[in-house]
Motif scaffolding. Structure first.
Motif, PDB file in Angstrom:
ATOM      1  N   LEU A   1       3.153  -6.135   6.689  1.00  0.00           N
ATOM      2  CA  LEU A   1       4.712  -6.061   6.137  1.00  0.00           C
ATOM      3  C   LEU A   1       5.420  -5.403   7.290  1.00  0.00           C
ATOM      4  O   LEU A   1       5.050  -4.572   7.664  1.00  0.00           O
ATOM      5  N   ALA A   2       6.609  -6.032   7.516  1.00  0.00           N
ATOM      6  CA  ALA A   2       7.390  -5.617   8.638  1.00  0.00           C
ATOM      7  C   ALA A   2       8.930  -5.720   8.037  1.00  0.00           C
ATOM      8  O   ALA A   2       9.402  -6.458   7.428  1.00  0.00           O
ATOM      9  N   GLY A   3       9.739  -4.425   8.249  1.00  0.00           N
ATOM     10  CA  GLY A   3      11.119  -4.351   8.105  1.00  0.00           C
ATOM     11  C   GLY A   3      11.501  -3.053   8.368  1.00  0.00           C
ATOM     12  O   GLY A   3      10.927  -2.158   9.158  1.00  0.00           O
ATOM     13  N   PRO A   4      12.808  -2.722   8.051  1.00  0.00           N
ATOM     14  CA  PRO A   4      13.617  -1.684   8.340  1.00  0.00           C
ATOM     15  C   PRO A   4      13.317  -0.493   7.653  1.00  0.00           C
ATOM     16  O   PRO A   4      12.752  -0.624   6.574  1.00  0.00           O
ATOM     17  N   MET A   5      13.048   0.633   8.391  1.00  0.00           N
ATOM     18  CA  MET A   5      12.652   1.909   8.021  1.00  0.00           C
ATOM     19  C   MET A   5      13.565   3.040   8.082  1.00  0.00           C
ATOM     20  O   MET A   5      14.356   3.750   7.539  1.00  0.00           O
ATOM     21  N   LYS A  21      17.464   5.067   3.220  1.00  0.00           N
ATOM     22  CA  LYS A  21      17.221   5.937   2.172  1.00  0.00           C
ATOM     23  C   LYS A  21      15.652   5.705   1.958  1.00  0.00           C
ATOM     24  O   LYS A  21      15.073   4.469   1.740  1.00  0.00           O
ATOM     25  N   ASP A  22      14.936   6.925   1.542  1.00  0.00           N
ATOM     26  CA  ASP A  22      13.349   6.817   1.141  1.00  0.00           C
ATOM     27  C   ASP A  22      12.750   6.123   2.315  1.00  0.00           C
ATOM     28  O   ASP A  22      11.474   5.480   2.055  1.00  0.00           O
ATOM     29  N   PHE A  23      13.249   5.720   3.515  1.00  0.00           N
ATOM     30  CA  PHE A  23      12.523   4.920   4.574  1.00  0.00           C
ATOM     31  C   PHE A  23      12.356   3.714   4.295  1.00  0.00           C
ATOM     32  O   PHE A  23      11.429   2.982   4.628  1.00  0.00           O
ATOM     33  N   ASN A  24      13.105   3.222   3.076  1.00  0.00           N
ATOM     34  CA  ASN A  24      12.639   1.769   2.551  1.00  0.00           C
ATOM     35  C   ASN A  24      11.564   1.630   1.673  1.00  0.00           C
ATOM     36  O   ASN A  24      11.038   0.422   1.707  1.00  0.00           O
ATOM     37  N   TYR A  25      10.855   2.620   1.639  1.00  0.00           N
ATOM     38  CA  TYR A  25       9.427   2.605   0.857  1.00  0.00           C
ATOM     39  C   TYR A  25       9.481   1.569  -0.281  1.00  0.00           C
ATOM     40  O   TYR A  25       8.743   0.951  -0.445  1.00  0.00           O
ATOM     41  N   PRO A  26      10.364   1.928  -1.208  1.00  0.00           N
ATOM     42  CA  PRO A  26      10.588   1.259  -2.272  1.00  0.00           C
ATOM     43  C   PRO A  26      10.505  -0.470  -2.147  1.00  0.00           C
ATOM     44  O   PRO A  26       9.871  -0.941  -2.912  1.00  0.00           O
ATOM     45  N   PHE A  82       9.141  -1.991   0.555  1.00  0.00           N
ATOM     46  CA  PHE A  82       7.838  -2.192   1.075  1.00  0.00           C
ATOM     47  C   PHE A  82       6.773  -2.260  -0.020  1.00  0.00           C
ATOM     48  O   PHE A  82       6.134  -3.011  -0.158  1.00  0.00           O
ATOM     49  N   ASN A  83       6.823  -1.043  -0.952  1.00  0.00           N
ATOM     50  CA  ASN A  83       5.966  -1.023  -1.947  1.00  0.00           C
ATOM     51  C   ASN A  83       5.910  -2.147  -2.958  1.00  0.00           C
ATOM     52  O   ASN A  83       4.958  -2.789  -3.649  1.00  0.00           O
ATOM     53  N   ALA A  84       7.437  -2.442  -3.375  1.00  0.00           N
ATOM     54  CA  ALA A  84       7.342  -3.579  -4.285  1.00  0.00           C
ATOM     55  C   ALA A  84       6.830  -4.952  -3.585  1.00  0.00           C
ATOM     56  O   ALA A  84       6.191  -5.723  -4.413  1.00  0.00           O
ATOM     57  N   ALA A  85       7.183  -5.171  -2.298  1.00  0.00           N
ATOM     58  CA  ALA A  85       6.599  -6.455  -1.630  1.00  0.00           C
ATOM     59  C   ALA A  85       5.147  -6.457  -1.687  1.00  0.00           C
ATOM     60  O   ALA A  85       4.273  -7.457  -2.015  1.00  0.00           O
ATOM     61  N   ALA A  86       4.505  -5.267  -1.485  1.00  0.00           N
ATOM     62  CA  ALA A  86       3.126  -5.014  -1.462  1.00  0.00           C
ATOM     63  C   ALA A  86       2.544  -5.365  -2.886  1.00  0.00           C
ATOM     64  O   ALA A  86       1.261  -6.178  -2.837  1.00  0.00           O
ATOM     65  N   ASN A 142       0.379  -2.268   4.283  1.00  0.00           N
ATOM     66  CA  ASN A 142       1.603  -1.718   4.442  1.00  0.00           C
ATOM     67  C   ASN A 142       2.007  -0.554   4.914  1.00  0.00           C
ATOM     68  O   ASN A 142       1.569   0.691   4.751  1.00  0.00           O
ATOM     69  N   PRO A 143       2.835  -0.697   6.023  1.00  0.00           N
ATOM     70  CA  PRO A 143       3.144   0.833   6.807  1.00  0.00           C
ATOM     71  C   PRO A 143       3.880   1.707   5.850  1.00  0.00           C
ATOM     72  O   PRO A 143       3.535   3.009   6.403  1.00  0.00           O
ATOM     73  N   ALA A 144       4.301   1.619   4.745  1.00  0.00           N
ATOM     74  CA  ALA A 144       4.873   2.515   4.037  1.00  0.00           C
ATOM     75  C   ALA A 144       3.632   3.460   3.266  1.00  0.00           C
ATOM     76  O   ALA A 144       4.007   4.615   2.719  1.00  0.00           O
ATOM     77  N   GLU A 145       2.535   3.007   3.580  1.00  0.00           N
ATOM     78  CA  GLU A 145       1.501   3.543   3.054  1.00  0.00           C
ATOM     79  C   GLU A 145       0.559   4.473   3.902  1.00  0.00           C
ATOM     80  O   GLU A 145      -0.263   5.267   3.474  1.00  0.00           O
ATOM     81  N   ASN A 146       1.202   4.488   5.154  1.00  0.00           N
ATOM     82  CA  ASN A 146       0.358   5.258   6.255  1.00  0.00           C
ATOM     83  C   ASN A 146       0.707   6.625   6.316  1.00  0.00           C
ATOM     84  O   ASN A 146       1.887   6.972   5.915  1.00  0.00           O
ATOM     85  N   SER A 147      -0.311   7.328   6.717  1.00  0.00           N
ATOM     86  CA  SER A 147       0.002   8.897   6.736  1.00  0.00           C
ATOM     87  C   SER A 147       0.770   9.149   8.075  1.00  0.00           C
ATOM     88  O   SER A 147       0.780   8.223   9.321  1.00  0.00           O
ATOM     89  N   ALA A 148       1.676   9.969   8.160  1.00  0.00           N
ATOM     90  CA  ALA A 148       2.319  10.202   9.407  1.00  0.00           C
ATOM     91  C   ALA A 148       1.501  10.490  10.775  1.00  0.00           C
ATOM     92  O   ALA A 148       0.431  11.358  10.453  1.00  0.00           O
ATOM     93  N   PRO A 149       1.746  10.006  11.994  1.00  0.00           N
ATOM     94  CA  PRO A 149       1.096  10.508  13.116  1.00  0.00           C
ATOM     95  C   PRO A 149       1.108  11.993  13.297  1.00  0.00           C
ATOM     96  O   PRO A 149       2.116  12.561  12.976  1.00  0.00           O
ATOM     97  N   ASP A 150       0.145  12.454  14.089  1.00  0.00           N
ATOM     98  CA  ASP A 150       0.197  13.971  14.388  1.00  0.00           C
ATOM     99  C   ASP A 150       1.339  14.224  14.992  1.00  0.00           C
ATOM    100  O   ASP A 150       1.960  15.025  14.966  1.00  0.00           O
TER     101      ASP A 150
END
Length: 106
Positions: free
Chosen positions: A6-10, A14-19, A21-25, A37-45
């Motif tokens: 999934l690719a899209g704006p973040m 608001k909320d980095f567009n996670y809703p 991304f998560n609905a599409a997933a 789904n990049p919205a499910e990724n942990s933040a990089p160090d």
């Protein structure tokens, strides 16, 4: 099983567009797809945009298809992801077109 990225704006949304991304997933998983789904990724160090993109590009490279969420053309990262996918020969489709195809199948 087809693998979808999934690719899209973040950034700046608001909320980095996670809703979105998560609905599409959720929708795509319910239709039998494996979804990265990049919205499910942990933040990089490092916590930087480049750090997030390094994770995303690694995920994208494992997929067969990239699904573009609304607003993707205004997102620097999503444009990079789309261009990379096209360069790799992956199928690229807008979410709205894929959902229309799924509706016709069901």
């Amino acid at each position: 099983m087809r693998r979808i990225y999934l690719a899209g704006p973040m950034t700046g949304i608001k909320d980095f567009n996670y809703p979105a991304f998560n609905a599409a997933a959720k929708l795509l998983r319910e239709n039998g797809y494996h979804v990265e789904n990049p919205a499910e990724n942990s933040a990089p160090d490092c916590g930087t945009w480049l750090g997030y993109m390094r994770i995303a590009i690694t995920q994208l490279a494992t997929c067969d298809m990239v699904v573009m969420l609304p607003g993707w053309s205004e997102s620097r990262g999503a444009v990079v992801e789309r261009n990379l996918a096209k360069g790799l020969g992956l199928q690229v489709i807008d979410l709205s077109h894929l959902t229309q195809q799924l509706a016709k199948q069901n």
